[in-house]
Scaffold this active site. Sequence first.
Site, PDB file in Angstrom:
ATOM      1  N   HIS A 243      46.788  44.496  36.316  1.00  0.00           N
ATOM      2  CA  HIS A 243      45.250  43.864  36.587  1.00  0.00           C
ATOM      3  C   HIS A 243      44.154  44.846  37.019  1.00  0.00           C
ATOM      4  O   HIS A 243      43.101  44.562  37.151  1.00  0.00           O
ATOM      5  CB  HIS A 243      45.309  42.773  37.741  1.00  0.00           C
ATOM      6  CG  HIS A 243      46.110  41.445  37.171  1.00  0.00           C
ATOM      7  ND1 HIS A 243      45.610  40.468  36.605  1.00  0.00           N
ATOM      8  CD2 HIS A 243      47.539  41.314  36.923  1.00  0.00           C
ATOM      9  CE1 HIS A 243      46.507  39.573  36.466  1.00  0.00           C
ATOM     10  NE2 HIS A 243      47.523  40.228  36.551  1.00  0.00           N
TER      11      HIS A 243
ATOM     12  N   ASP B 188      36.667  48.815  38.237  1.00  0.00           N
ATOM     13  CA  ASP B 188      37.417  47.526  38.431  1.00  0.00           C
ATOM     14  C   ASP B 188      38.133  47.376  37.009  1.00  0.00           C
ATOM     15  O   ASP B 188      37.639  47.381  36.163  1.00  0.00           O
ATOM     16  CB  ASP B 188      36.449  46.426  38.546  1.00  0.00           C
ATOM     17  CG  ASP B 188      36.645  45.253  39.602  1.00  0.00           C
ATOM     18  OD1 ASP B 188      37.971  44.999  39.556  1.00  0.00           O
ATOM     19  OD2 ASP B 188      35.878  44.871  40.134  1.00  0.00           O
TER      20      ASP B 188
HETATM   21  O1  F6P Z   1      44.661  42.850  40.645  1.00  0.00           O
HETATM   22  C1  F6P Z   1      44.017  43.160  42.056  1.00  0.00           C
HETATM   23  C2  F6P Z   1      44.118  41.881  43.115  1.00  0.00           C
HETATM   24  O2  F6P Z   1      45.425  41.209  42.708  1.00  0.00           O
HETATM   25  C3  F6P Z   1      43.178  40.969  42.648  1.00  0.00           C
HETATM   26  O3  F6P Z   1      43.386  39.999  41.484  1.00  0.00           O
HETATM   27  C4  F6P Z   1      43.012  40.297  43.910  1.00  0.00           C
HETATM   28  O4  F6P Z   1      41.726  39.710  44.097  1.00  0.00           O
HETATM   29  C5  F6P Z   1      43.380  41.219  44.797  1.00  0.00           C
HETATM   30  O5  F6P Z   1      44.026  42.341  44.317  1.00  0.00           O
HETATM   31  C6  F6P Z   1      44.235  40.740  45.992  1.00  0.00           C
HETATM   32  O6  F6P Z   1      44.629  41.539  46.769  1.00  0.00           O
HETATM   33  P1  F6P Z   1      45.595  41.267  47.890  1.00  0.00           P
HETATM   34  O7  F6P Z   1      46.787  40.660  47.408  1.00  0.00           O
HETATM   35  O8  F6P Z   1      46.076  42.763  48.331  1.00  0.00           O
HETATM   36  O9  F6P Z   1      44.995  40.640  48.913  1.00  0.00           O
END
Ligand code: F6P
Length: 465
Positions: free
Chosen positions: A162, A371
């Site tokens: 992602h 991003d």
């Molecule tokens: O891919 C990055 C991501 O998974 C986003 O989709 C999401 O907003 C974020 O990281 C969530 O981060 P964490 O799980 O560390 O709170």
Amino acid sequence: MSADARLVVISNRVAVPKARGAAGAQGGLAGALHSALKSRKGLWFGWSGEESGSGRTGNINTQTADGVTTATIDLSERDIEEYYNGYANSTLWPLFHYRLDLAKYERETGKGYERVNERFAELVTPLLKDDDIVWVHDYHLIPLGERLKSRGCKNRIGFFLHIPWPATRLFVSLPYHERLVRTMLHYDLVGFQTKEWLDSFLHYCRTELGAEVDEESGEVTLDGRTTMARAYPIGIDWDHFSGLGQSKASWQAEQRLKDSTRGRAAMIGVDRLDYSKGLPERLDGISRFFDKYPERTRDLVFVQIAPPSREDVDSYQAIRNTLEQKAGQINGARSEVDLVPVRYVNRGYQHEELYGFFRASKIGLVTPLRDGMNLVAKEYIAAQDPEDPGVLILSRFAGAAAQLEDAVLVNPHSPDDLAHAIRTALDMPLEERKSRYEKLIGTVRDDNVQDWTENFLNDLDRVPA
Ligand code: F6P
């Protein structure tokens, strides 16, 4: 894929039913995966987000709601520190977002990352059925496919990244980079958000691993095994998100923001509090706008919603302090008794409320330094009034820029560029706003999360196993 084949999604974070609202408000991945699983008899496996009280635990907490079964495990304090705060978020995250200056390379956290991936493989293996389609997500779990296959798993396994894939010259600064990427080549299909990240990956495989790479088809062959690598830009759940516009909560949120700005144009940013989102640089751009056009101070209110994130990681604490200082400086210099130019809000909101805030805002400011995609940009467009749409200012370094070319594209590192873009957006005539919106909304509506899922899973079904 047989119509009955079950989809098993494995990701670090799982939106269990009671926390789904919060996860949706915080980020793209959780909401997107829930939509993908809803239409299938899906199983979603991952970390609960909780620490296991008594060290290591093998307990799996299962819940079924809305046709989706979630199976979550707790992690020990050490696992969280080494795997999540450590290797995933202090090594891979900064490196993949081109922040070599923030990346920490520690042997211990690398071992913790491998240990937790092994643990995921050990705990999920007994839950798998022969014809399940397995889809692993994101940088936390790069080696998981190889771990599953070494345990005898014969299922097709896909992986989706992602976040960006860095340029080869940066990526080779990671100790044991070859080991990590070789594990990735055990997946049957590897997906990236954009062609740019895909090309960087293919370049790495060819130049550093000596793999045979077919740039056209995305086939990567190494040691007699072939993996397919392709780009699948993720979209929003259009039906769900656009439907939020009918809710009372979104209407109330829209009115609340409009009432509070009293005729001034609202400009909105919604981001996790993360250095990759370019928040200090954004505030520098806004400050430059006020310096260059002081007569416009009364025209604009900037609302930055920034829920705290990964607070146990040092670099995230540092960014919070920087932002408080910068927002304070702008407000100190520009406020009047009846006017505060920057509203910096350190909390998350439900999706319905965000819809209303987006709709009430004449400008959406999405300016990450780097991003993978950025779904906020797409949500901002989806929430606009077609008869009087706002303007999206978008970083050219967000994956979304490759699709949303009709946004006002900016270099987020340049305060002058940002200041100029804000002025352009503020003064943009209705006709131009509408014509940009009409092009943007087509992409946001048509390249939605359902298409993303179908495209990926259809390819996973077709690649030779
Ligand atoms: O891919 C990055 C991501 O998974 C986003 O989709 C999401 O907003 C974020 O990281 C969530 O981060 P964490 O799980 O560390 O709170």
